[in-house]
Motif scaffolding. Structure first.
Motif, PDB file in Angstrom:
ATOM      1  N   THR A  55      46.999  41.176  29.096  1.00 53.39           N
ATOM      2  CA  THR A  55      47.892  39.884  27.486  1.00 53.39           C
ATOM      3  C   THR A  55      47.570  38.910  28.539  1.00 53.39           C
ATOM      4  O   THR A  55      47.410  37.103  27.949  1.00 53.39           O
ATOM      5  N   SER A  56      47.620  38.616  29.757  1.00 55.91           N
ATOM      6  CA  SER A  56      47.750  37.131  30.866  1.00 55.91           C
ATOM      7  C   SER A  56      46.608  37.147  31.745  1.00 55.91           C
ATOM      8  O   SER A  56      46.647  38.014  32.304  1.00 55.91           O
ATOM      9  N   ARG A  57      45.460  35.797  31.166  1.00 51.49           N
ATOM     10  CA  ARG A  57      45.045  35.707  32.187  1.00 51.49           C
ATOM     11  C   ARG A  57      45.513  35.076  33.675  1.00 51.49           C
ATOM     12  O   ARG A  57      44.512  35.050  35.340  1.00 51.49           O
ATOM     13  N   ALA A  58      46.912  34.203  33.757  1.00 46.79           N
ATOM     14  CA  ALA A  58      47.160  34.330  35.210  1.00 46.79           C
ATOM     15  C   ALA A  58      47.763  35.569  36.091  1.00 46.79           C
ATOM     16  O   ALA A  58      47.881  35.196  37.025  1.00 46.79           O
ATOM     17  N   ILE A  59      48.220  36.644  35.269  1.00 44.10           N
ATOM     18  CA  ILE A  59      48.784  38.230  35.535  1.00 44.10           C
ATOM     19  C   ILE A  59      47.448  38.496  36.595  1.00 44.10           C
ATOM     20  O   ILE A  59      47.413  38.619  37.734  1.00 44.10           O
ATOM     21  N   ARG A  60      45.978  38.367  35.318  1.00 46.62           N
ATOM     22  CA  ARG A  60      44.621  38.570  36.455  1.00 46.62           C
ATOM     23  C   ARG A  60      44.857  38.339  37.459  1.00 46.62           C
ATOM     24  O   ARG A  60      44.014  38.869  38.241  1.00 46.62           O
ATOM     25  N   ARG A  61      44.560  36.881  37.625  1.00 44.33           N
ATOM     26  CA  ARG A  61      44.300  35.904  38.389  1.00 44.33           C
ATOM     27  C   ARG A  61      45.274  36.274  39.901  1.00 44.33           C
ATOM     28  O   ARG A  61      44.580  35.876  41.054  1.00 44.33           O
ATOM     29  N   ASP A  62      46.398  37.042  39.715  1.00 44.72           N
ATOM     30  CA  ASP A  62      47.414  36.689  40.748  1.00 44.72           C
ATOM     31  C   ASP A  62      46.872  38.206  41.317  1.00 44.72           C
ATOM     32  O   ASP A  62      47.464  38.206  42.083  1.00 44.72           O
ATOM     33  N   LEU A  63      46.743  39.516  40.038  1.00 53.65           N
ATOM     34  CA  LEU A  63      46.061  40.307  40.808  1.00 53.65           C
ATOM     35  C   LEU A  63      44.820  40.378  41.548  1.00 53.65           C
ATOM     36  O   LEU A  63      44.220  40.967  42.611  1.00 53.65           O
ATOM     37  N   ARG A  64      44.027  39.767  41.331  1.00 55.32           N
ATOM     38  CA  ARG A  64      42.092  39.393  41.954  1.00 55.32           C
ATOM     39  C   ARG A  64      42.742  38.606  42.958  1.00 55.32           C
ATOM     40  O   ARG A  64      41.950  38.887  44.169  1.00 55.32           O
ATOM     41  N   ARG A  65      43.600  37.796  42.951  1.00 57.34           N
ATOM     42  CA  ARG A  65      44.272  37.286  44.790  1.00 57.34           C
ATOM     43  C   ARG A  65      44.594  38.197  45.550  1.00 57.34           C
ATOM     44  O   ARG A  65      44.432  38.697  46.959  1.00 57.34           O
ATOM     45  N   GLY A 116      35.684  38.271  35.944  1.00 55.79           N
ATOM     46  CA  GLY A 116      35.845  38.964  34.617  1.00 55.79           C
ATOM     47  C   GLY A 116      36.214  40.058  34.732  1.00 55.79           C
ATOM     48  O   GLY A 116      36.403  40.803  33.821  1.00 55.79           O
ATOM     49  N   GLY A 117      35.670  40.372  35.776  1.00 56.06           N
ATOM     50  CA  GLY A 117      35.875  42.518  36.867  1.00 56.06           C
ATOM     51  C   GLY A 117      37.173  42.892  35.470  1.00 56.06           C
ATOM     52  O   GLY A 117      37.154  44.175  35.603  1.00 56.06           O
ATOM     53  N   ILE A 118      38.535  42.167  36.566  1.00 57.47           N
ATOM     54  CA  ILE A 118      39.267  42.252  36.662  1.00 57.47           C
ATOM     55  C   ILE A 118      39.945  42.957  35.043  1.00 57.47           C
ATOM     56  O   ILE A 118      40.722  44.023  34.279  1.00 57.47           O
ATOM     57  N   ARG A 119      39.557  41.640  34.026  1.00 53.87           N
ATOM     58  CA  ARG A 119      40.128  42.174  32.885  1.00 53.87           C
ATOM     59  C   ARG A 119      38.850  43.391  32.060  1.00 53.87           C
ATOM     60  O   ARG A 119      39.539  43.994  31.543  1.00 53.87           O
ATOM     61  N   VAL A 120      38.446  43.864  32.147  1.00 57.17           N
ATOM     62  CA  VAL A 120      36.859  44.427  32.071  1.00 57.17           C
ATOM     63  C   VAL A 120      37.810  45.590  32.015  1.00 57.17           C
ATOM     64  O   VAL A 120      38.148  46.752  31.403  1.00 57.17           O
ATOM     65  N   ALA A 121      38.026  45.535  33.289  1.00 55.10           N
ATOM     66  CA  ALA A 121      39.002  47.318  33.703  1.00 55.10           C
ATOM     67  C   ALA A 121      39.279  47.799  33.142  1.00 55.10           C
ATOM     68  O   ALA A 121      39.642  48.435  33.089  1.00 55.10           O
ATOM     69  N   PHE A 122      40.623  46.804  32.958  1.00 54.72           N
ATOM     70  CA  PHE A 122      41.789  47.345  32.741  1.00 54.72           C
ATOM     71  C   PHE A 122      41.220  47.532  31.406  1.00 54.72           C
ATOM     72  O   PHE A 122      42.904  48.190  30.524  1.00 54.72           O
ATOM     73  N   ALA A 123      41.167  46.597  30.463  1.00 59.09           N
ATOM     74  CA  ALA A 123      40.820  46.681  29.013  1.00 59.09           C
ATOM     75  C   ALA A 123      40.569  48.259  28.634  1.00 59.09           C
ATOM     76  O   ALA A 123      40.428  49.047  27.850  1.00 59.09           O
ATOM     77  N   LEU A 124      39.621  48.768  29.655  1.00 57.92           N
ATOM     78  CA  LEU A 124      38.702  50.228  29.705  1.00 57.92           C
ATOM     79  C   LEU A 124      40.387  51.399  29.329  1.00 57.92           C
ATOM     80  O   LEU A 124      40.225  52.214  29.072  1.00 57.92           O
ATOM     81  N   ASN A 128      51.907  52.242  30.157  1.00 59.37           N
ATOM     82  CA  ASN A 128      51.561  50.654  28.694  1.00 59.37           C
ATOM     83  C   ASN A 128      51.975  49.609  29.183  1.00 59.37           C
ATOM     84  O   ASN A 128      51.698  48.277  29.506  1.00 59.37           O
ATOM     85  N   ALA A 129      52.833  50.193  29.208  1.00 57.02           N
ATOM     86  CA  ALA A 129      53.895  48.786  29.805  1.00 57.02           C
ATOM     87  C   ALA A 129      53.129  48.278  31.528  1.00 57.02           C
ATOM     88  O   ALA A 129      53.585  46.976  31.054  1.00 57.02           O
ATOM     89  N   TRP A 130      53.400  49.037  32.262  1.00 58.85           N
ATOM     90  CA  TRP A 130      52.783  48.434  33.440  1.00 58.85           C
ATOM     91  C   TRP A 130      51.004  47.894  33.087  1.00 58.85           C
ATOM     92  O   TRP A 130      51.212  46.729  34.432  1.00 58.85           O
ATOM     93  N   PHE A 131      50.828  47.995  32.391  1.00 60.01           N
ATOM     94  CA  PHE A 131      48.732  47.926  32.020  1.00 60.01           C
ATOM     95  C   PHE A 131      48.885  46.144  31.454  1.00 60.01           C
ATOM     96  O   PHE A 131      48.091  45.008  31.205  1.00 60.01           O
ATOM     97  N   ARG A 132      49.850  45.821  30.587  1.00 58.83           N
ATOM     98  CA  ARG A 132      50.022  44.854  29.669  1.00 58.83           C
ATOM     99  C   ARG A 132      49.764  43.557  30.341  1.00 58.83           C
ATOM    100  O   ARG A 132      49.425  42.998  29.445  1.00 58.83           O
ATOM    101  N   PRO A 133      50.401  43.496  31.092  1.00 55.59           N
ATOM    102  CA  PRO A 133      50.470  42.644  31.324  1.00 55.59           C
ATOM    103  C   PRO A 133      49.283  41.622  31.996  1.00 55.59           C
ATOM    104  O   PRO A 133      48.773  40.801  32.040  1.00 55.59           O
ATOM    105  N   LEU A 134      48.530  42.750  32.300  1.00 55.63           N
ATOM    106  CA  LEU A 134      47.310  42.420  32.870  1.00 55.63           C
ATOM    107  C   LEU A 134      45.842  42.054  31.014  1.00 55.63           C
ATOM    108  O   LEU A 134      44.841  41.412  31.585  1.00 55.63           O
ATOM    109  N   MET A 154      40.076  57.172  30.079  1.00 55.98           N
ATOM    110  CA  MET A 154      39.723  56.622  30.998  1.00 55.98           C
ATOM    111  C   MET A 154      41.187  56.664  32.113  1.00 55.98           C
ATOM    112  O   MET A 154      40.516  56.375  33.197  1.00 55.98           O
ATOM    113  N   ARG A 155      42.136  56.888  32.326  1.00 54.39           N
ATOM    114  CA  ARG A 155      43.168  57.038  32.969  1.00 54.39           C
ATOM    115  C   ARG A 155      42.912  58.089  33.744  1.00 54.39           C
ATOM    116  O   ARG A 155      43.627  58.155  35.013  1.00 54.39           O
TER     117      ARG A 155
END
Length: 280
Positions: free
Chosen positions: A186-196, A143-151, A178-184, A157-158
């Motif tokens: 709102t989408s668990r699959a996008i966060r999965r892609d970035l993590r990989r 869940g680290g990617i989700r927390v990092a980008f939620a901040l 905002n447009a850059w971060f919105r996929p991260l 914070m930026r």
């Protein structure tokens, strides 16, 4: 936005069209092709600008679960993109993301006639600097990617050095970021892609080997670095230019890593001069 289906999934891209020389512009992690919006505005009258959104966190279409999203995997995806669009003799321009080294080392630069590398990952600076190390540490935690980008929903914070404060001297417009971060967001699959991608960095020896293989690229090359870069050392830019047989090096003042944000007109001017000289 146009789109093309590749082996890893659907890639969206902007294509200004026209009969001018083709310039393909690549962005880095947690952003999209709009990084280049000001540079494209300067070039589009005379060049065909093609700007894909790579699967690096700012993409809106998740990749297939089995897609190779390592650094080398994304570099191969760029080569596949050039193939599918049948682009030839392109000028490949990149910022932040250092995949040019992998593309050349993997022998997939056949459609690239000229190479432009602006402040980016190089040698063993993967993930790059304090922001890269912070993102890597987040990716290792559940869940680290989700927390990092939620901040990063909160503008103050930026501007921290460990997030985006050292990426640009001036804040990126809030609506753009905002447009850059919105996929991260709102989408668990996008966060999965970035993590990989973040966890897919190879060993140091392989990274250094990629850089050395830039000596195999014999076309005209330009390395443009931010003189005050705190994330991508200017010394790396000078070393990259020395490795390229036809490499030239310039620095741009009053800019951090994302030169297309901080100094788009100066960068566009250098691109125009380089392209005119390379085609003379």
């Amino acid at each position: 936005m146009a789109e093309v289906e590749l082996s890893a999934g659907t890639i969206e891209y902007e294509d200004t069209g026209g009969d001018g020389p083709v310039v393909v512009l690549l962005h880095g992690v947690a952003m999209d092709g709009t990084l280049w919006r000001h540079v494209v505005a300067e070039l589009r009258a005379d060049f065909r600008c093609v700007v894909p959104t790579l699967p690096l966190g700012g993409h809106r279409r998740p990749m297939r679960p089995d897609a190779d999203l390592s650094v080398l995997g994304v570099a191969r995806l760029v080569a596949e993109f050039l193939d599918r669009l049948e682009l030839r003799d392109v000028t490949l321009v990149m910022s932040d993301w250092g995949g040019a080294q992998a593309l050349v080392a993997d022998g997939r630069a056949g459609r690239v006639g000229r190479l432009v590398i602006t402040s980016c990952e190089a040698f063993d600076n993967f993930p790059p600097g304090l922001p890269g190390r912070n993102l890597y540490a987040s990716a290792k935690l559940p869940g680290g990617i989700r927390v990092a980008f939620a901040l990063l929903r909160f503008p103050p914070m930026r501007r921290l050095p460990m997030t985006w404060g050292w990426m640009t001297r001036r804040p990126v417009p809030r609506e753009v970021m905002n447009a850059w971060f919105r996929p991260l967001w709102t989408s668990r699959a996008i966060r999965r892609d970035l993590r990989r991608y973040v966890l897919g960095v190879p060993a140091r020896d392989e990274l250094l080997g990629w850089a050395e293989r830039l000596a195999d690229f014999t076309g005209p090359a330009l390395v443009v670095w931010a003189a005050e870069d705190r994330v991508m050392p200017p010394e790396h830019g000078r070393r990259l230019a020395a490795l390229l047989p036809r490499g030239a090096y310039v620095e741009i003042a009053d800019s951090y890593t994302l030169i297309p944000e901080d100094q788009p007109r100066r960068l566009a001017a250098h691109l125009r001069t380089f392209l005119a000289d390379a085609r003379a």
